[in-house]
Design a protein around this motif. Structure first.
Motif, PDB file in Angstrom:
ATOM      1  N   TYR A 123      -0.531  -6.335  -0.445  1.00 21.56           N
ATOM      2  CA  TYR A 123      -1.643  -6.650   0.452  1.00 21.56           C
ATOM      3  C   TYR A 123      -1.109  -7.434   1.640  1.00 21.56           C
ATOM      4  N   CYS A 170      -0.687  -7.732  -7.475  1.00 17.83           N
ATOM      5  CA  CYS A 170      -2.067  -7.281  -7.282  1.00 17.83           C
ATOM      6  C   CYS A 170      -2.275  -6.143  -8.271  1.00 17.83           C
ATOM      7  N   ASN A 174      -3.376  -3.156  -4.143  1.00 22.24           N
ATOM      8  CA  ASN A 174      -3.671  -2.844  -2.756  1.00 22.24           C
ATOM      9  C   ASN A 174      -2.358  -3.091  -2.027  1.00 22.24           C
ATOM     10  N   PRO A 175      -1.718  -2.075  -1.443  1.00 20.79           N
ATOM     11  CA  PRO A 175      -2.288  -0.816  -0.938  1.00 20.79           C
ATOM     12  C   PRO A 175      -1.988   0.428  -1.769  1.00 20.79           C
ATOM     13  N   TYR A 323      -7.281   2.795  -2.643  1.00 25.02           N
ATOM     14  CA  TYR A 323      -6.304   3.027  -1.589  1.00 25.02           C
ATOM     15  C   TYR A 323      -5.192   3.927  -2.115  1.00 25.02           C
ATOM     16  N   PHE A 359       2.618  -3.701   5.266  1.00 26.87           N
ATOM     17  CA  PHE A 359       2.415  -4.062   3.863  1.00 26.87           C
ATOM     18  C   PHE A 359       3.744  -4.364   3.161  1.00 26.87           C
ATOM     19  N   ARG A 371      -1.397   3.484   4.843  1.00 28.43           N
ATOM     20  CA  ARG A 371      -2.368   3.250   3.775  1.00 28.43           C
ATOM     21  C   ARG A 371      -3.683   3.899   4.163  1.00 28.43           C
TER      22      ARG A 371
END
Length: 398
Positions: A123, A170, A174-175, A323, A359, A371
């Motif tokens: 992220y 995460c 994400n992503p 995503y 990212f 993304r």
């Protein structure tokens, strides 16, 4: 002339939002822009949350407790326990979005020039939060070739120094949309125990898991790391309430939570109306999530299927969140993304994507990746990929 701070100069631009001025120009030209760049769901916010704000009988809009409404934390604890997470009221501090929870986590666990290891791509705002906290991000690269799976633990071990204070993940990602397996989480648990580190898990997409055999495994469920584990959560995606800006930091580590409380006191309290909405949102029926998850699963399958039809495009199939990372047949996705908005349209329509280099923290990685957020209805996703296919043809013929 007064000078701005070096920290401010080093603060990275958001790859998600930095192209907004070009999108604005495209719209002023009369073009329709399909927004694939930002994780803003088009799913309706639960009525129970909106009605709670509309019907709130408030004479004075007061501060709340710095940890958030006790009534909200109590119901949130009950919610977590109903989902198998052993989280008590005292383990929760309500924050202004998951973003503030991450800032509290970094501020409570790291000093200036300390290091945090993060699997990348990650992220993009982790870079910003780290810069704001004076913390150095040490990336460990995962790749599209293996679907962005957890890098080998040996890769983490090689990066650990006396300055290392935490590992941040995460989950789902994400992503990338990657979902860490129970075994991968346990591997991380072993390494943080061995080296006496914190394991910070951003779990804001926990509910968004799409395949029947996949299950989310929380750091709060891992035995033996009660003092190491920190969970970050938010209502933004779960209830399609991004504008509420309500999240929380969760940990069983009493010293950590007492430290985080000092940061919470310094910013006084989380927003009152948003807490009212978030507390009411806990009454949302399970049928809401069943329908939302089914919708996102169909969108994911539609997007991946359509992208795979474009020659030269490579995409990793996400298992969660909403995503995916796509590798495009271009040298510079930043240039391509700007060109899409500034110089291209297909019958008055174009798309906005997020260049994926933002990212990563490793320079010159992900330059040909983007993304894509599948937060639009299926027909719009199909049309967006049609536009993307034609745009790649035109761009590469220049």
């Amino acid at each position: 002339m007064p000078k701005v701070s070096n920290k401010g100069k080093q603060m990275p631009e958001s790859p998600i939002r930095k192209l907004v001025p070009y999108a604005d120009i495209a719209k002023k030209k009369g073009n329709k822009v399909y927004h694939l760049n930002i994780g803003q769901p088009d799913i309706k916010t639960p009525e129970v949350a909106l009605n709670a704000v509309k019907n709130a009988d408030i004479k004075v809009l007061e501060y709340s407790h710095s940890a958030g409404f006790e009534s909200y934390r109590t119901k949130l604890s009950q919610y977590y326990k109903s989902h198998g997470l052993p989280i008590d009221v005292q383990d929760i501090i309500i924050t202004t979005g998951g973003s503030e929870a991450l800032l509290f986590a970094m501020g409570s666990t790291m000093d200036v020039d300390d290091e945090i290891i993060i699997p990348e791509p990650f992220y993009a705002n982790y870079n910003g939060f780290s810069t704001a906290s004076g913390v150095k991000v040490v990336p460990v690269i995962s790749t599209i070739d293996d679907g962005f799976a957890l890098p080998p633990i040996t890769a983490f071990e090689k990066l650990i120094t006396s300055k290392t204070k935490a590992i941040l993940i995460c989950n789902p990602g994400n992503p990338t949309g990657y979902l860490y397996s129970k075994e991968e989480i346990q591997q991380l648990a072993e390494i943080v125990k061995k080296h006496d580190l914190f394991l910070i898990a951003d779990e804001v997409y926990r509910e968004f898991i799409y395949d029947e055999n996949d299950k989310h495994y929380s750091v709060m469920n891992v035995p033996g790391i009660k003092e190491n584990a920190i969970m970050i959560d938010s209502v933004s995606k779960r209830y399609s309430m991004c504008g509420a800006r309500i999240g929380c930091i969760v940990s069983k580590n009493k010293e950590l939570m007492a430290t985080a409380m000092k940061f919470a006191q310094a910013r006084l309290s989380p927003p009152t109306f948003a807490q009212i909405a978030s507390e009411a949102a806990l009454e949302t029926p399970q049928s809401y999530f069943t329908e939302v998850i089914e919708e996102y699963k169909e969108r994911r399958d539609t997007l991946v299927s359509e992208l795979n039809k474009i020659e030269g495009v490579k995409v990793a199939t996400p298992k969660g969140a909403f995503y995916c990372i796509a590798q495009l047949p271009v040298k510079n996705a930043d240039d391509f993304a700007q060109w899409l908005l500034e110089s291209y349209d297909n019958n008055g329509e174009t798309v906005m994507i997020a260049p994926a280099a933002g990212f990563y923290s490793t320079p010159n990685v992900g330059l040909n990746e983007v993304r894509i957020a599948y937060v639009l209805k299926k027909e719009d996703l199909v049309r967006s990929v049609q536009i993307l296919k034609d745009a790649l043809r035109v761009y590469n013929a220049k």
